[in-house]
Write a protein that holds these residues in place. Structure first.
Motif, PDB file in Angstrom:
ATOM      1  N   ILE A  99       0.825  -1.211   0.000  1.00  0.00           N
ATOM      2  CA  ILE A  99       0.000   0.000   0.000  1.00  0.00           C
ATOM      3  C   ILE A  99       0.855   1.256   0.000  1.00  0.00           C
ATOM      4  O   ILE A  99       2.051   1.224   0.305  1.00  0.00           O
ATOM      5  N   LEU A 100       0.211   2.350  -0.349  1.00  0.00           N
ATOM      6  CA  LEU A 100       0.777   3.682  -0.174  1.00  0.00           C
ATOM      7  C   LEU A 100      -0.177   4.431   0.744  1.00  0.00           C
ATOM      8  O   LEU A 100      -1.396   4.249   0.668  1.00  0.00           O
ATOM      9  N   GLU A 101       0.379   5.270   1.598  1.00  0.00           N
ATOM     10  CA  GLU A 101      -0.457   5.888   2.619  1.00  0.00           C
ATOM     11  C   GLU A 101       0.079   7.258   3.001  1.00  0.00           C
ATOM     12  O   GLU A 101       1.250   7.398   3.349  1.00  0.00           O
ATOM     13  N   ILE A 102      -0.775   8.243   2.913  1.00  0.00           N
ATOM     14  CA  ILE A 102      -0.458   9.550   3.476  1.00  0.00           C
ATOM     15  C   ILE A 102      -0.835   9.461   4.949  1.00  0.00           C
ATOM     16  O   ILE A 102      -1.952   9.057   5.278  1.00  0.00           O
ATOM     17  N   GLU A 103       0.083   9.801   5.809  1.00  0.00           N
ATOM     18  CA  GLU A 103      -0.099   9.562   7.240  1.00  0.00           C
ATOM     19  C   GLU A 103      -1.427  10.119   7.754  1.00  0.00           C
ATOM     20  O   GLU A 103      -1.781  11.267   7.494  1.00  0.00           O
ATOM     21  N   GLY A 104      -2.161   9.263   8.467  1.00  0.00           N
ATOM     22  CA  GLY A 104      -3.430   9.676   9.040  1.00  0.00           C
ATOM     23  C   GLY A 104      -4.600   9.630   8.076  1.00  0.00           C
ATOM     24  O   GLY A 104      -5.704  10.074   8.403  1.00  0.00           O
ATOM     25  N   ARG A 105      -4.369   9.083   6.893  1.00  0.00           N
ATOM     26  CA  ARG A 105      -5.417   9.010   5.876  1.00  0.00           C
ATOM     27  C   ARG A 105      -5.576   7.563   5.399  1.00  0.00           C
ATOM     28  O   ARG A 105      -4.665   6.748   5.549  1.00  0.00           O
TER      29      ARG A 105
END
Length: 232
Positions: A169-175
């Motif tokens: 996965i890819l993840e923008i922190e807190g999202r």
């Protein structure tokens, strides 16, 4: 008190519905969620707790109807969800931006599946407005209606690929996270190559499964300044 499906506790009834939906027992989930929603909407006066159960029931029902291809009814249900969520927020004075964003994310899916790309585009945009950096919605927007500009904008903010629960996965922190390979397929070129390279490195043990977390852990490890112990 609401008595549904042998559960005196309404929250238990909601948990049961969620379990049916997650297990793929969508027909049963639809029947039961419809019954719960109809029962609650028929109540002329609802306290905040009951209204909250109605909102959760509508959320599940909209998702189930979408998954079962009942797009026309799903669109009606998602409209009711927005209405009753806003009513609850007005009554309690609390507005859950993440939940609202999730509802508009789902709405984008529903409208797109119904062939209503304009409505889908507006719903995805509302999701991003409520919860900026919603990479998952940006990916779905690109896949569902062919609009990848938001995904291109958010991708650089996501950091390295993460391996979690067997998925990359890819993840923008807190999202909410998004599937890394699907992002690569949409954006293509060097971005796709970089994503696949990172996945290969993680699988080979050459890159941390969560490089961002590893960096944070490493930053907590004390480093000794040996000059402090100089005898001079």
């Amino acid at each position: 008190m609401i008595h549904m499906f042998g559960a005196a506790d309404p929250e238990q009834a909601i948990s049961q519905l969620e379990a049916y939906h997650n297990e793929g027992r969508s027909e049963r989930a639809e029947v039961m969620a419809s019954a719960l929603v109809d029962q609650l909407i028929a109540k002329k006066s609802r306290d905040d707790a009951t209204q909250a159960i109605l909102v959760k029931g509508l959320r599940i029902l909209a998702a189930v109807l979408n998954s079962r291809g009942k797009h026309k009814r799903a669109r009606v249900t998602i409209g009711l969800l927005h209405k009753h969520r806003n009513k609850l927020s007005k009554s309690t004075g609390e507005y859950d931006l993440a939940s609202a964003a999730g509802d508009y994310h789902l709405a984008g899916f529903i409208h797109a599946n119904a062939g209503k790309n304009g409505a889908a585009k507006r719903a995805f945009a509302k999701c991003e407005k409520l919860q900026p950096g919603h990479l998952a919605a940006a990916l779905d927007k690109a896949e569902q209606i062919g609009k990848s500009k938001q995904l291109e904008k958010l991708y650089p903010l996501a950091g390295p690929v993460i391996s979690r629960n067997g998925a990359f996965i890819l993840e923008i922190e807190g999202r909410p996270a998004a599937d890394a390979r699907r992002i690569g397929q949409i954006l293509g070129g060097e971005i796709q190559q970089d994503i696949e390279s990172q996945i290969s490195a993680i699988m080979a043990g050459e890159q941390a499964a969560n490089a961002r977390l590893q960096a944070a852990v490493d930053s907590l490890v004390p480093t000794h300044d040996y000059h402090t112990y100089s005898t001079n």
